[in-house]
Every structure is written in structure tokens, then in C-alpha cells.
Design a protein around this motif. Structure first.
Motif, mmCIF file in Angstrom:
data_model
loop_
_atom_site.group_PDB
_atom_site.id
_atom_site.type_symbol
_atom_site.label_atom_id
_atom_site.label_comp_id
_atom_site.label_asym_id
_atom_site.label_seq_id
_atom_site.Cartn_x
_atom_site.Cartn_y
_atom_site.Cartn_z
ATOM 1 N N UNK A 164 0.775 -1.145 -0.081
ATOM 2 C CA UNK A 164 0.028 0.150 -0.065
ATOM 3 C C UNK A 164 0.811 1.289 0.073
ATOM 4 N N UNK A 165 2.202 1.134 0.149
ATOM 5 C CA UNK A 165 2.899 2.163 0.268
ATOM 6 C C UNK A 165 3.767 2.526 -1.226
ATOM 7 N N UNK A 166 3.885 3.749 -1.602
ATOM 8 C CA UNK A 166 4.337 4.025 -2.977
ATOM 9 C C UNK A 166 5.830 4.634 -2.695
ATOM 10 N N UNK A 167 7.153 4.168 -3.609
ATOM 11 C CA UNK A 167 8.163 4.662 -3.405
ATOM 12 C C UNK A 167 8.401 5.248 -4.818
ATOM 13 N N UNK A 168 8.999 6.209 -5.294
ATOM 14 C CA UNK A 168 9.458 6.820 -6.194
ATOM 15 C C UNK A 168 10.875 7.165 -6.505
ATOM 16 N N UNK A 169 11.337 7.004 -7.869
ATOM 17 C CA UNK A 169 12.439 7.604 -8.019
ATOM 18 C C UNK A 169 12.444 8.135 -9.654
ATOM 19 N N UNK A 170 13.220 9.106 -9.907
ATOM 20 C CA UNK A 170 13.698 9.538 -11.250
ATOM 21 C C UNK A 170 14.698 8.629 -11.977
ATOM 22 N N UNK A 171 14.444 8.505 -13.366
ATOM 23 C CA UNK A 171 15.316 7.774 -14.116
ATOM 24 C C UNK A 171 15.520 8.370 -15.479
ATOM 25 N N UNK A 172 16.810 8.836 -15.795
ATOM 26 C CA UNK A 172 17.002 9.299 -16.960
ATOM 27 C C UNK A 172 17.513 8.230 -17.812
ATOM 28 N N UNK A 173 16.942 8.363 -19.239
ATOM 29 C CA UNK A 173 17.201 7.717 -20.315
ATOM 30 C C UNK A 173 17.750 8.451 -21.326
ATOM 31 N N UNK A 174 19.043 8.135 -21.534
ATOM 32 C CA UNK A 174 19.855 8.701 -22.754
ATOM 33 C C UNK A 174 20.119 7.724 -24.080
#
Length: 333
Positions: A164-174
Motif C-alpha cells: 500500500x505504500x508508494x516509493x518513487x525515483x527518477x530515471x534518466x534515459x539517454x
């Protein structure tokens, strides 16, 4: 050689106490790392191992999870690109004319306690079609031929959902730095590939509806007689032509020859165009653009035929079925 140790740099006593951790992933490079046009290097030939072809996503779970764990990829605008779950199942490997040891082991998102590494191949959600494999292969690591486009370079969001908990991170695609194609041309290639991808998906769903309707027509035709039976056979013939099933319908019901426009044919056209457009990181050719336009025009004609069948033909037959005390044909638009 350690290809990616970003998660090691982020480990602290605090992260070890958390119920779940989604580590910030390193930048992913959109690179075609196997371009060998022939059969693979024999397994007994000494060779190194390539790094994973995609985005490396590391996460940690403190305990085994009883609820499904989900991993979602969102594009820069927040739209869903790909989703995975610990409840996913392995796809069936069809009969193939290659050694089975060529095929890459399938990966399922884990819900077990401990550290985990998951690879996203930088493609949109694959379509639900039988897997096929290229003759250009890497022993033990040959992925199925893609049925969805590459994503464009940009900043994506990785979202992990645990208990039930959400964890987020950014991901850069090159982009592969060796590719010199202008971004505008890559974007046009991507936009056209998305048209082919969505058209293919739409044709798959339309074919499913046609098959379901043919089964309903066949069921009702078994007890029909005289002109009503003839009308149902004719309807099955039109549906069979639209499906692209060809000469015979279910259980021997005779249809018409496959026409120029059928959902079976459209699936092949869209799939071929997607493969053509995604074959190299280059501007789309005028032939590919013309082919996509022609296929979309044929798709429109198929939709018109479907709407004629469900909007006019079936209501007329249903009227006769009700008059005969029979249940009507059920349809879904």
C-alpha cells in the motif's frame, strides 16, 4: 567487473531499517548492444558478458510480502509506459526452430525479503502475442523480438508499490552517444511507431471481439432452420472474412475467402511496420510513412464493416430471432 553499484552507494543504516527501499537508478542508455546479423558465438567460445540492455532498477524488501508488489514506469508527462507485478506469469515459449538454450531466462518481479535487481528493457508494454526470436542471438540471453516501441530519451518516473505504500525515483534515459540522428527525426520515428503499436493492439482486440461474436452466432445457428439458418451462415461468413479466418468458420461453418481488409491482415501489417520503423535509429522512410497511412485507411474500412454488422445486420437478425422465440445475439462494441 561491476556494471552498476549505484545502490551500494545509497545504502545506510537507515535504509536497512525501512520496510522497503527503491534506490535511485543510474542513467540508462538506449543502446542496441547486439547487432550481429548471423547466428551467435558458440557457447564454448571464450567471451565476456555484456551489461544489461536496459535500465537497472534495484530495490529492497525487509520482509516477504503477502500482497502483490508492483513496479510502474511513467513517462515525463506522467502516462504509464510499462508495469510489472510479482503476480505476473511467465509467457509460453512457442515451438521454435532455434536451440532453447539461446533464449533469455524470464524475469518476474520478486516479493521476497532481501535485495533485488530488475531490468526494464526501455520498451513500452509488450503486446499479448506469441513470442518470436531473432536469428541474431546471444546464447542464453536472446530476448524475444520486441512488440512495442523504444521509449524516447528523457526523465521517467519509477514507482514501486509495496504493502500500500508508494516509493518513487527518477530515471534518466539517454540516447546511444554513437547515434547522430537529430532528436526531431527520432521523435517522428517514435510517433509513427506508436501509431503502428496502437493499431496492432487495436486490431488484436477487434479480432477478439469478432471471434467471440462468431462463437455466439455459431451457437445460435445450431438450432436454427430455413431462412434464419441461412441468415446466420451469411453473417458468419462476413464475420469470418473480417476476422481473416478464411475458408471455414468454427466447426466447419463455411466463410468467404479472406478479403483485402481483415483484422488478421491488419495485425501482420501493423507488426511489420513497427518492426521496420524500429529497425534502426534513423529517420522514417517515405515508404514506411506511406505504408502506415495505407494500413490505417484499411483499418478504418474494417471498423466501418464492423459497425455495419453490429449496427444493422445483427439488429435485423435479432428481430427475427425474437419473433421465433429465440434469444438474441449479444454483441460488444
Amino acid at each position: 567487473i561491476l556494471d552498476d553499484i549505484a545502490c551500494l552507494r545509497q545504502m545506510t543504516p537507515e535504509t536497512e531499517r525501512r520496510d522497503a527501499v527503491l534506490y535511485k537508478p543510474s542513467a540508462a542508455v538506449r543502446v542496441r548492444w547486439d547487432m550481429n546479423p548471423d547466428t551467435p558465438v558458440p557457447p564454448d567460445e571464450p567471451a565476456g558478458q555484456n551489461p544489461p540492455d536496459g535500465a537497472v532498477i534495484d530495490y529492497y524488501l525487509k520482509a516477504d510480502q503477502t500482497e502483490p508488489v508492483r513496479l510502474e514506469i511513467l513517462d515525463p508527462s506522467g502516462k504509464g509506459v510499462r508495469h510489472f507485478a510479482s503476480t505476473d506469469t511467465l509467457y509460453t515459449v512457442p515451438d521454435v526452430n532455434i536451440p532453447l538454450y539461446w533464449i533469455r531466462p524470464q524475469e518476474i518481479l520478486s516479493a521476497k525479503a532481501g535485495p533485488h535487481r530488475f531490468i526494464w528493457d526501455l520498451h513500452y508494454q509488450p503486446l499479448n502475442v506469441p513470442a518470436s526470436y531473432p536469428i541474431s542471438a546471444v546464447a542464453g540471453n536472446t530476448a524475444p523480438s520486441p512488440t512495442s516501441p523504444w521509449v524516447m530519451p528523457g526523465v521517467y518516473t519509477v514507482r514501486l508499490v509495496v504493502n500500500g505504500k508508494t516509493y518513487t525515483q527518477n530515471l534518466t534515459v539517454k540516447m546511444d552517444p554513437r547515434v547522430k540522428t537529430a532528436t526531431a527525426d527520432l521523435q517522428r520515428q517514435h510517433d509513427l511507431a506508436m501509431h503502428a503499436y496502437r493499431g496492432w493492439d487495436s486490431a488484436l482486440e477487434a479480432a477478439r471481439r469478432v471471434v467471440a461474436l462468431r462463437a455466439e452466432v455459431h451457437r445460435l445457428s445450431q438450432a436454427a432452420t430455413d431462412s434464419l439458418a441461412t441468415a446466420l451462415r451469411d453473417l458468419d461468413g462476413r464475420l469470418g472474412a473480417l476476422e481473416g479466418a478464411g475458408r471455414r468458420g468454427p466447426r466447419g461453418m463455411r466463410g468467404t475467402a479472406t478479403p483485402a481488409v481483415s483484422y488478421s491482415r491488419l495485425q501482420g501489417k501493423y507488426g511489420g511496420l513497427l518492426s521496420l520503423l524500429e529497425d534502426a535509429d534513423l529517420p522514417p522512410t517515405t515508404q514506411a510513412v506511406a505504408g502506415l497511412q495505407a494500413t490505417e485507411a484499411a483499418d478504418k474500412r474494417a471498423r466501418q464493416e464492423w459497425m455495419t454488422i453490429v449496427g444493422k445486420e445483427i439488429p435485423a437478425i435479432n428481430k427475427r430471432l425474437r419473433a421465433a422465440g429465440r434469444e438474441p445475439i449479444k454483441t460488444e462494441l
